[in-house]
Scaffold this motif. Structure first.
Motif, PDB file in Angstrom:
ATOM      1  N   UNK A   1      37.039  40.761  62.546  1.00  0.00           N
ATOM      2  CA  UNK A   1      36.821  39.484  63.011  1.00  0.00           C
ATOM      3  C   UNK A   1      35.794  38.540  62.105  1.00  0.00           C
ATOM      4  N   UNK A   2      34.731  39.247  62.017  1.00  0.00           N
ATOM      5  CA  UNK A   2      33.801  38.571  61.009  1.00  0.00           C
ATOM      6  C   UNK A   2      34.534  37.920  59.692  1.00  0.00           C
ATOM      7  N   UNK A   3      35.329  38.710  59.004  1.00  0.00           N
ATOM      8  CA  UNK A   3      35.722  38.153  58.012  1.00  0.00           C
ATOM      9  C   UNK A   3      36.845  37.183  58.194  1.00  0.00           C
ATOM     10  N   UNK A   4      37.960  37.161  59.457  1.00  0.00           N
ATOM     11  CA  UNK A   4      38.635  36.385  59.820  1.00  0.00           C
ATOM     12  C   UNK A   4      38.030  35.064  60.045  1.00  0.00           C
ATOM     13  N   UNK A   5      36.873  34.894  60.832  1.00  0.00           N
ATOM     14  CA  UNK A   5      36.206  33.719  61.127  1.00  0.00           C
ATOM     15  C   UNK A   5      35.725  33.028  59.829  1.00  0.00           C
ATOM     16  N   UNK A   6      35.279  33.882  58.818  1.00  0.00           N
ATOM     17  CA  UNK A   6      34.724  33.403  57.585  1.00  0.00           C
ATOM     18  C   UNK A   6      35.878  32.722  56.873  1.00  0.00           C
ATOM     19  N   UNK A   7      37.093  33.294  56.768  1.00  0.00           N
ATOM     20  CA  UNK A   7      38.108  32.623  56.155  1.00  0.00           C
ATOM     21  C   UNK A   7      38.553  31.558  56.917  1.00  0.00           C
ATOM     22  N   UNK A   8      38.841  31.523  58.063  1.00  0.00           N
ATOM     23  CA  UNK A   8      39.038  30.001  58.681  1.00  0.00           C
ATOM     24  C   UNK A   8      38.219  28.869  58.412  1.00  0.00           C
ATOM     25  N   UNK A   9      36.764  29.477  58.501  1.00  0.00           N
ATOM     26  CA  UNK A   9      35.887  28.410  58.194  1.00  0.00           C
ATOM     27  C   UNK A   9      35.664  27.789  56.890  1.00  0.00           C
ATOM     28  N   UNK A  10      36.140  28.729  55.942  1.00  0.00           N
ATOM     29  CA  UNK A  10      35.976  28.352  54.609  1.00  0.00           C
ATOM     30  C   UNK A  10      37.514  27.911  54.118  1.00  0.00           C
ATOM     31  N   UNK A  11      38.540  27.927  54.649  1.00  0.00           N
ATOM     32  CA  UNK A  11      39.787  27.779  53.983  1.00  0.00           C
ATOM     33  C   UNK A  11      40.350  26.266  54.710  1.00  0.00           C
ATOM     34  N   UNK A  12      40.441  25.085  53.927  1.00  0.00           N
ATOM     35  CA  UNK A  12      40.912  23.792  54.626  1.00  0.00           C
ATOM     36  C   UNK A  12      42.249  24.105  54.946  1.00  0.00           C
TER      37      UNK A  12
ATOM     38  N   UNK B   1      45.389  31.656  64.023  1.00  0.00           N
ATOM     39  CA  UNK B   1      46.143  32.712  63.602  1.00  0.00           C
ATOM     40  C   UNK B   1      47.431  32.152  63.130  1.00  0.00           C
ATOM     41  N   UNK B   2      48.066  31.092  63.988  1.00  0.00           N
ATOM     42  CA  UNK B   2      49.299  30.593  63.492  1.00  0.00           C
ATOM     43  C   UNK B   2      49.169  29.141  62.574  1.00  0.00           C
ATOM     44  N   UNK B   3      48.117  29.182  61.818  1.00  0.00           N
ATOM     45  CA  UNK B   3      47.851  28.167  60.968  1.00  0.00           C
ATOM     46  C   UNK B   3      48.271  28.048  59.505  1.00  0.00           C
ATOM     47  N   UNK B   4      48.175  26.920  58.880  1.00  0.00           N
ATOM     48  CA  UNK B   4      48.673  26.662  57.516  1.00  0.00           C
ATOM     49  C   UNK B   4      47.177  26.447  56.697  1.00  0.00           C
ATOM     50  N   UNK B   5      46.890  27.161  55.668  1.00  0.00           N
ATOM     51  CA  UNK B   5      45.758  26.930  54.969  1.00  0.00           C
ATOM     52  C   UNK B   5      46.147  26.955  53.429  1.00  0.00           C
ATOM     53  N   UNK B   6      44.980  25.907  52.985  1.00  0.00           N
ATOM     54  CA  UNK B   6      44.941  25.895  51.353  1.00  0.00           C
ATOM     55  C   UNK B   6      43.785  26.658  51.021  1.00  0.00           C
ATOM     56  N   UNK B   7      43.966  27.754  50.207  1.00  0.00           N
ATOM     57  CA  UNK B   7      42.870  28.566  49.939  1.00  0.00           C
ATOM     58  C   UNK B   7      42.566  28.750  48.656  1.00  0.00           C
TER      59      UNK B   7
END
Length: 439
Positions: free
Chosen positions: A66-77, A109-115
């Protein structure tokens, strides 16, 4: 569940291999050893950014603690745009919106991200230091009399596990031994690729359609098309880190996440391989050839090429995996580009690898809990072939449509998107409300 942990050897620390490692380590009861031929974690962090689609996001959500997932969503536009199909003069044919891609879901979790590839790999490496051995170049494997698998490395060292996973990329040495007939072959397509900085100066002349999402430019004739993908978000990433997203608690250095994250637009001119220049041409020559292929197109598209640093322009012929019939499963398997490498037209490669990692993790965890190991791997391989080979077919079809010289085929494609756009407009119009006459 047996007393001893399931031992999993992962060859390759790319996106798929690391995602698999994260899922298995976080779940416990699995001894995970990742073997990477590069000398350290920084050796392979560069490259273009990635579009993570909802399939990839859901898979990543399944793999990450969960911690890494939250870091991913916070840092991925989250790009505001989806993918727009346009003429060579940038007239809209049809747009698949972000809501179309996500089904209107607001679940991250259903999102689209540019990372950033660097950001994603840095997050995937978090907490795995004790599970990765660098400088370990895989040479071959052998199956022992007791059914275990031993990996042999070029330095003479070995490692033995219950399962060996080839996550070693498009030129996979594991695949060459495991499935020698599943060759990687040249595609009929190739292309130029480069990045244009997305700053105040370029935003002043770039059309909005080219700064908000992905665009596929489809001319009515010729043997080339153009793809662009905007990757804004440095300010959002900087703000997320400044606000604090638990990075320190994850053992992450904020400076490494900020590295190489300047905003840019990726552009690629996709063409029949016979129209591409020979290897070894310098940047100005590649730039001139790319401009020749888009002669008469929108001034903004041509300016994207002319304003790009010629030294950053690369040319390549695409390659793709051979699609083979189902094979007898064993305690060796493969994932990602190692088995379903595809032309980079559509952004499906990384997303397919993440789906592989999530599915294989689930199957291996079932084996950890007592399910028969080889049938578990067989179930993974069956599902992986479905979406992985499907992505190869889709990417190949996209590349073929982008490079065909058949004007009829191009008109059909453009007409198809115009029809879809007209139907959408018709269905979105408010319907007149009629009232029955009083009696």
């Amino acid at each position: 569940m047996t007393d001893s942990p399931l031992r999993v050897l992962i060859i390759g620390a790319g996106i798929g291999g690391l995602a698999l490692g994260q899922a298995l380590v976080a779940s416990g009861g699995v001894d995970v050893r990742i073997h990477e031929r590069n000398p350290d974690a920084a050796a392979w962090l560069d490259g273009y950014r990635l579009n993570i689609n909802p399939d990839g996001a859901r898979a990543l959500h399944r793999c990450l603690p969960i911690g890494l997932w939250e870091a991913f969503t916070a840092t991925s536009p989250t790009p505001p745009g989806g993918i727009s199909f346009r003429t060579e003069h940038l007239r809209e044919l049809f747009t698949i919106t972000r809501d179309d891609m996500t089904g209107g879901s607001t679940d991250p979790a259903d999102g689209q991200y540019g990372v950033s590839r660097r950001v994603l790999r840095t997050l995937l490496l978090a907490g795995l230091d004790d599970h990765i051995r660098y400088g370990a170049e895989f040479e071959r494997y052998s199956v022992e009399p007791d059914g275990t698998v031993t990996a042999h490395f070029t330095d003479g060292s070995t490692a033995t596990g219950d399962v060996l996973v080839g996550a070693d990329g498009a030129n996979s040495a594991v695949r060459r031994q495991y499935l020698p007939h599943a060759e990687r072959v040249p595609s009929d397509a190739g292309g130029f690729a480069a990045r244009l900085p997305l700053d105040d100066e370029t935003r002043a002349w770039l059309p909005a359609a080219l700064t908000e999402g992905m665009t596929l430019v489809m001319p009515p004739s010729g043997r080339a098309s153009m793809f662009t993908s905007a990757f804004p978000g440095r300010d959002a990433l900087t703000a997320a880190i400044s606000d604090g997203v638990g990075l320190a608690g994850l053992g992450l250095d904020a400076d490494t996440l900020l590295d190489d994250t300047d905003d840019y637009v990726l552009w690629s001119v996709i063409a029949d391989h016979r129209a591409l220049p020979d290897d070894g041409q310098d940047g100005p020559t590649l730039q001139a050839r790319a401009l020749d292929m888009v002669r008469g197109w929108s001034p903004a598209l041509r300016r994207m090429i002319t304003e790009t640093d010629p030294a950053s322009i690369a040319v390549m012929r695409f390659r793709q995996s051979t699609l083979v019939e189902p094979w007898p499963s064993a305690t060796v398997t493969v994932l990602g580009d190692a088995i379903h490498n595809m032309p980079p037209v559509g952004g499906l490669g990384a997303n397919s690898a993440l789906r592989d990692a999530a599915e294989l993790a689930d199957r291996l965890l079932a084996a950890r809990d007592g399910a028969p190991l080889v049938p578990a791997i067989a179930a993974y391989e069956e599902r992986m072939r479905g979406w992985g080979y499907g992505a190869v077919r889709e990417s190949t079809r996209n590349a073929r449509q982008a490079t065909t010289a058949n004007p009829v085929a191009r008109r059909i494609s453009r007409g198809y998107f115009r029809t879809r756009s007209a139907l959408r407009r018709r269905h979105s119009r408010p319907q007149a409300v009629t009232t029955a006459p009083r009696r």
